[in-house]
Each structure stands twice: as C-alpha cells, then as structure tokens.
Design a protein around this motif. Sequence first.
Motif, short mmCIF file in Angstrom:
data_model
loop_
_atom_site.label_atom_id
_atom_site.label_comp_id
_atom_site.label_asym_id
_atom_site.label_seq_id
_atom_site.Cartn_x
_atom_site.Cartn_y
_atom_site.Cartn_z
N GLU A 199 0.83 -1.19 0.00
CA GLU A 199 0.00 0.00 0.00
C GLU A 199 0.88 1.25 0.00
OE1 GLU A 199 -4.09 -1.26 2.33
OE2 GLU A 199 -2.47 -0.33 3.48
N ASP B 111 0.36 5.56 0.25
CA ASP B 111 -0.51 6.72 0.42
C ASP B 111 -0.06 7.85 -0.50
OD1 ASP B 111 -1.81 5.32 2.45
OD2 ASP B 111 -0.46 6.12 3.99
N ALA C 171 -5.42 9.70 -0.99
CA ALA C 171 -5.77 8.38 -1.50
C ALA C 171 -4.74 7.35 -1.09
CB ALA C 171 -5.90 8.42 -3.03
N THR C 172 -5.13 6.09 -1.12
CA THR C 172 -4.25 4.96 -0.85
C THR C 172 -4.37 3.97 -2.00
OG1 THR C 172 -4.48 5.20 1.55
CG2 THR C 172 -3.70 3.08 0.72
N SER D 126 -3.28 0.31 -3.60
CA SER D 126 -2.87 -1.00 -3.10
C SER D 126 -2.77 -2.01 -4.23
CB SER D 126 -3.85 -1.52 -2.04
OG SER D 126 -5.14 -1.70 -2.59
N GLY E 32 -6.26 -1.71 -6.32
CA GLY E 32 -7.38 -0.88 -5.90
C GLY E 32 -6.92 0.45 -5.37
N VAL E 33 -7.88 1.31 -5.16
CA VAL E 33 -7.62 2.64 -4.60
C VAL E 33 -8.80 3.01 -3.72
CG1 VAL E 33 -8.63 3.77 -6.63
CG2 VAL E 33 -7.08 5.04 -5.14
N ARG E 34 -8.50 3.61 -2.59
CA ARG E 34 -9.53 4.15 -1.71
C ARG E 34 -9.12 5.57 -1.33
NH1 ARG E 34 -6.68 0.40 1.49
NH2 ARG E 34 -5.72 1.33 3.36
N HIS F 135 -16.34 8.85 1.57
CA HIS F 135 -15.21 7.98 1.29
C HIS F 135 -15.62 6.92 0.27
CE1 HIS F 135 -14.29 9.74 5.22
NE2 HIS F 135 -13.02 9.55 4.93
N SER G 206 -14.06 3.57 -2.54
CA SER G 206 -12.99 2.65 -2.94
C SER G 206 -13.43 1.87 -4.17
CB SER G 206 -12.66 1.67 -1.80
OG SER G 206 -13.74 0.80 -1.56
N GLU H 140 -11.82 -1.68 -6.46
CA GLU H 140 -10.79 -2.71 -6.56
C GLU H 140 -11.12 -3.64 -7.71
OE1 GLU H 140 -8.39 -5.50 -3.45
OE2 GLU H 140 -10.55 -5.85 -3.56
N THR I 28 -16.86 -1.87 -5.81
CA THR I 28 -16.81 -0.45 -5.46
C THR I 28 -17.65 -0.21 -4.21
OG1 THR I 28 -18.72 0.09 -6.84
CG2 THR I 28 -16.55 0.23 -7.86
#
Length: 258
Positions: free
Chosen positions: A90, A92, A96-97, A99, A145-147, A155, A157, A159, A196
């Motif tokens: 992961e 940051d 956003a994060t 992964s 993915g991204v969240r 919020h 996400s 993937e 999602t």
Amino acid sequence: TLTYGGRYARYDYLDGQSLLSPRVALTFQPANHFRISTLLSSRAVAPGAEEFMPRIDAGIWLPPQRTFSSVMTGRPLQAERTNHVELEMEHDIALATVSVRAYRQRVTDQLVTLFGMDLPGAQAALGHYFVGNTGDVAASGISAGVRAAIANRVHGSVEYSVTQAQSTTSAESAYLLLVAPKVLRPERERIHDISTSLETEVPETSTRVVVLYRVTSAAPRATASGSVLTPMPIDARFDVQVRQSLPFMDFSSARWEM
C-alpha cells in the motif's frame, strides 16, 4: 505490527467435532506512507454453522430457526477448510491509498447449500434445507485498488481482481450433477471482479449510508434443462445500507438504530 489470533468451534454432528481456525498478519512500514502486509489464515466452517452463530449486531441470541441435513442420505457432514495466503503493498498518495495484492487460496470440501428442493425420501419443507460438499478448489490471483476521501464526509474505494481457479470434483459431485447441476463450477475458469463502495456519515442527524456495487464474471449460466454452460460474461449485485441512530434511552449505554 504483528496481529495473531484464532477461533475454536465444536459441533457434535461432525466426525471431527473440533474446528480450529488460526490467523496471523504482519505489517511492515519501511518508509513513510508505504506499507507491506502479509496474511496467513486457515478457516474451518461447519455445514449449517450460520444457524448457531449469533449476529454480531443483533445483541440477542435466538435458537436456530431452520433445520438442515446432508444432501446425500446417510453421508456424514464434512467441514470446509480454506487455507489463504496473501501479500499486499500500500502507498498513500495525498488523500488516496493505492494498493496491489497477490493471493493464493485452497479450499477443501467446499460447501454447497440447497434451498427449496424435494429429494427422494426428504422434503425441504418448513425451512429445511440440504448441505453438501462439491470438492476442492485451488485459486490464485492479483488485485489492484484505490480508496480515498472523495469529498467532505464521503469515502469511496474501487478494486479490480483477476483470479485463476481450478476445481476438483468429489464423489458427491456426481449426485449433485443430477439434483442441482448449477452449483458445480467449470474445471478451470478465470474470474474478473470489480468491487466499489461509497460511504458517508452525517453527524448532525447520526445517519450513515453505505453503497456497495460489484460486477463479476463468476456467476454460472444454465440452460432450461439445468445443465451448466460457460459462465456469464458479466453479473452485477448491489447493497445499500442506511443506518439511522434513534435518540432513545440516552441515559444508558444502549444504542438504538434503524
């Protein structure tokens, strides 16, 4: 960070009555905003186990509402065992994060649950259903993915994953092919999946909204006669949850939600 634990369960209707499910996870942060995580787990699930597990959010335990039996008369019930290993990275970036994850999983004695079926010598009446095992499954895949915080109080996400799976049938599969052919998977398949989620909370009214949407190629397609064909190109499902806190009994530790 090292996290470890386990779960022990005992079901006297199984040949091996005791089920142990250990889990260990390790997260390493070599640099700021960058994490590497590993996970090892082995999970055992008894057929019909959900009938005896109290709901976490219910706050009250009730006796089982339904009964079940083996889909093959006289065959002992077998627990499902899932061994799972994964590696995830992961990073940051601003709010956003991002992964990337690789995983491998092996399922032995995969469970199947059949509702609304009338079998020779048994009827699925008054909530009774049947359970069985369809064999073993070995799967491996990768996901990205991204969240992120999309907006204030919102919020989200997304993937995407692709999985290669290989199934091995059991002696019970031949019987299931006759009574419920749609539960059997192709011997080899590639599964694409996009998941999602959107979540928001309004503290002024104590309202929380969660929207989940998933598109996958894992759903089977059957002909009118019930024989299994190749999986559908796409299948979708969604879940919308609205949780509203109610201002009852503010003087106690109870929490009321609708």
